[in-house]
Design a protein around this motif. Structure first.
Motif, PDB file in Angstrom:
ATOM      1  N   SER A   7       0.811  -1.217   0.000  1.00 50.77           N
ATOM      2  CA  SER A   7       0.000   0.000   0.000  1.00 50.77           C
ATOM      3  C   SER A   7       0.844   1.267   0.000  1.00 50.77           C
ATOM      4  CB  SER A   7      -0.925   0.006   1.226  1.00 50.77           C
ATOM      5  OG  SER A   7      -1.776  -1.101   1.215  1.00 50.77           O
ATOM      6  N   THR A  29       3.046   0.116  -4.612  1.00 51.07           N
ATOM      7  CA  THR A  29       2.045   0.494  -5.611  1.00 51.07           C
ATOM      8  C   THR A  29       1.958   1.984  -5.942  1.00 51.07           C
ATOM      9  OG1 THR A  29       0.352   0.520  -3.857  1.00 51.07           O
ATOM     10  CG2 THR A  29       0.628  -1.519  -5.109  1.00 51.07           C
ATOM     11  N   LEU A  83      -4.690   0.744  -5.501  1.00 49.71           N
ATOM     12  CA  LEU A  83      -4.629  -0.653  -5.062  1.00 49.71           C
ATOM     13  C   LEU A  83      -5.995  -1.242  -4.716  1.00 49.71           C
ATOM     14  CD1 LEU A  83      -2.757  -3.033  -4.235  1.00 49.71           C
ATOM     15  CD2 LEU A  83      -2.701  -2.046  -1.930  1.00 49.71           C
ATOM     16  N   TYR A  85      -8.818   3.352  -2.727  1.00 51.72           N
ATOM     17  CA  TYR A  85      -7.439   3.853  -2.651  1.00 51.72           C
ATOM     18  C   TYR A  85      -6.651   3.433  -3.880  1.00 51.72           C
ATOM     19  CZ  TYR A  85      -2.507   4.017  -1.276  1.00 51.72           C
ATOM     20  OH  TYR A  85      -1.153   4.250  -1.250  1.00 51.72           O
TER      21      TYR A  85
END
Length: 212
Positions: free
Chosen positions: A183, A187, A207, A212
């Motif tokens: 996270s 990504t 992601l 998000y």
């Protein structure tokens, strides 16, 4: 001299081969099959799921993934060689019995996430089928929602293994690490690279779809 290595399959091959051998030895009981029983008190299910994931990823690396000339720092190689044995150890140390419905849920989630991770890796490989140095915008499957769906699938895979272990605290710590790593570290740079390189990049999350 900067200690860097060409990205290769050395670390993954060594570890995945070790995990496959451990699975085979576990199933045959090293010549003492009668001593091994599939009981709820043994962490055979999370171990089996982990080995299945590592074996599939090895086969994908050998047969599907198009490798480029990027480099891996020696510290990353060392970490890769150490991380997965720690995961295996955490399964054996902290797994607890689970009910059959929980086992079924974990296997279904694992299979679903594994299928989509495989599909996403195929999509990425097909983008570079002709020129290993070329990049493009991936479309299809979970790429329609997020920029790094293969990492999303990886998180779901480890959550499924965590569920199958009965919520072992050590394995839970590993799952939390994976979620935070993907996270916050892996990504976002990929998503921002897509946005910078392609003016027509679709509206996607980083992601987690819609979040998000």
């Amino acid at each position: 001299m900067d200690l860097i290595f060409q990205t290769s399959l050395i670390s993954s091959t060594i570890h995945y081969t070790e995990e496959v051998l451990q699975t085979i030895l576990m199933l045959v009981g090293v010549g003492r099959f009668e001593s091994f029983q599939f009981s709820a008190t043994q962490p055979w299910l999370p171990s089996l799921l982990l080995h299945a994931q590592l074996t599939r990823r090895l086969l994908e690396s050998l047969l599907i993934v198009k490798h480029d000339k990027s480099k891996m720092h020696v510290t990353h190689l060392i970490f890769a060689l150490c991380y997965y044995p720690v995961v295996s150890l955490s399964i054996n140390l902290s797994s607890v019995p689970v009910s059959n419905p929980v086992s079924v849920i974990s296997v279904v989630l694992f299979s679903w996430a594994s299928f989509h991770q495989y599909r996403c890796h195929v999509i990425l490989a097909e983008l570079r089928a002709k020129d290993t140095e070329a990049y493009g915008i991936p479309y299809g499957d979970w790429f329609e929602y997020v920029s790094s769906p293969h990492y999303l699938a990886e998180i779901l895979i480890y959550i499924s293994i965590f569920i199958s272990s009965g919520g072992g605290y050590l394995l839970g710590a590993n799952c939390l690490y994976q979620i935070l790593n993907f996270s916050l570290i892996c990504t976002p740079p990929t998503h921002h690279w897509y946005l910078k390189k392609f003016d027509n990049y679709p509206r996607r999350k980083i992601l987690i779809p819609f979040v998000y």
